[in-house]
Write an enzyme that holds these catalytic residues in place. Sequence first.
Site, PDB file in Angstrom:
ATOM      1  CD  GLU A 180      -2.795  -1.305   0.099  1.00 47.74           C
ATOM      2  OE1 GLU A 180      -2.970  -0.290  -0.608  1.00 47.74           O
ATOM      3  OE2 GLU A 180      -3.356  -2.379  -0.130  1.00 47.74           O
ATOM      4  CB  CYS A 217      -1.268   7.153   1.471  1.00 49.84           C
ATOM      5  SG  CYS A 217      -2.694   6.220   2.063  1.00 49.84           S
TER       6      CYS A 217
END
Length: 480
Positions: free
Chosen positions: A225, A259
Site C-alpha cells: 500500500e 496517502c
Amino acid sequence: MVADIAYMQDQQKSISRMQQLFDQQRVAFGTHPMPDAGSRIDALKSLKTALLRYQEPLIQAISTDFGRRSADETRLAEILPAIEGIKYVSKRLRRWMKPSSRHVGMAFQPGKAKVIYQPLGVVGVIVPWNYPLYLAMGPLTGALAAGNRVMIKMSESTPETARIFAQMLGDIFDEDQVAVITGEAEVGMAFSKLAFDHLLFTGSTGVGKHVMRAAAENLTPVTLELGGKSPAIVSKDVPLADAAERIAFGKGVNAGQTCVAPDYVLCPRDRVDGLVDALRIQFSRLYPTLRDNADYTQVVNPRQYQRIQGYLQDAREKGARVIELNPADETFSDTRVLPPTLLLDVTDDMKIMQEEIFGPLMPIVPYDRIEEAMAYIADRPRPLALYYFGYDKAEQERLMNQTHAGGMCINDTILHVAQDDMPFGGIGPSGMGHYHGHEGFLTFSKAKGVYIKQRFNGARPIYPPYGGTILKLVYKLFIR
C-alpha cells in the site's frame, strides 16, 4: 563510539527477540492451523473492546508523537473506521468462511469441487507513521479474521503510539498470536526478511521496493500500500465552492500527511483564479487559525518538515507562485506547523511535481479540455486515488472507465478508504493487492481448490493404455 556500539547492540537484541517471536508463532500456528469462526470472532470482539478502552491513551500518544495531532481526526480517521471495520467483518465472517461449491465438467463426473479458505500462517504487517493506529488495525482485523498469527512492526517515528498499542494488544493476546515489534530501520529491514506467509507494507514507493526485494528471497507474497501523486480534477461547470470545500477537507486532514490526500488539482484554465479564491475561503472556514489550533495537525518530525520545506523552496526558485493560506497572519518559525499552501505556474522539473508531497502544499495545474487532463494523468505513474468534481454523469462515467487509479471518489475526497465493502489498494507504483472487508479476508487466506470423488472411478476409461471406443467418444464430445 560507545553510544554507537550500545545502539547496535540494542537493535541486535530487538532482532533476536523478533526471530524468537516469529518461531513461536510458527509453532503455535502448526498446533492450531484452522481456528473456528467462534474463536476468530471472539478475538475480534476483544480487539474492539480493547480499542474502546484504550482510545484516550492512544489519542494522547499519537498527539505526542506528532507534536500536535487533532484528537477529533484521530477519532474520525483512525478509531472510528477501525471499529466499523471490526464490526463489519465480525458480522459476515461465518459466511465468508464457508467452502464455496464449484462446477465440475461432464468429463470429470462423478465428482465434486469446492474451495476452502484456510489461514496462511504467520502474517507480517509494516505500519507507517501517518496513521499508526488505523494502518495497524485494518490489516490486523483482516489477518485475524482469516485465522492467522500476526506480527506488527510499528514505525520508529511514532514510539509512544507503538508503546501504548503494544500494551493494548498485550492485554488481550499472547505474543504467539499477536506481537508488536519496535525498533529503528535495522529492525525494519530484518523484519521484512522474515519468511512470513504474507507481508503487508504501507509506506513510500521507494521503501516498498526494498520490502518487496527482501520478501522475494523467501517467495513471500506481498501487499504493498504505497502512495503517489493523487490528482483532483475540477470540471468546467462544477460549482467551485462545492469542489473547494471537499478538496480542502481532504487536504487539511492530518495536514496533508495522508496517502490518499489530493496531491495536486487539475483545473480549467479560466477557473484557476476562482478556485484559488474558493479554496482560500474554505480553508479559512475550516482553520481560522493555525498556530495554536487543536484541529490543525503539525508535521510529524523535523525531517519531514525539512523535506516539505525543500519542495517549497525548490518550486519558488524555479518560478512557482506561492499562495500561503494563513487567515490569522500568524508566524510559525518555532513550530512544525505548515500552513495550507497553493502553488501556481508549476512545471515538471520541480520536485513538488515529481514526488508525493505528503504535506499541506497543493499545486494547481491548468487544463483546457477534459481530454488534456485525462492525458496528463495517463502520462504519469498510476496514483493511489483519483478525485473528480462535476455533476455531468456522462463525464463521471468517462472518468471512471478511462482513467486508472487504486481507488476513486466522485465529488468527494479520501472517504472511499472508509467503505468497508470496497477493496482498498494501489495499482503499479501506488501498490499491489487489496485489503479491507471481504478482500482483506481473501488476501490473508489461501483459497484451496479441492476435487472430490468417492468409490466409483469414472476416469478409468481415460487411463493408459490409450485407445478404444470410449476415448474416441470423449474426444468427439469434448474436443470441439
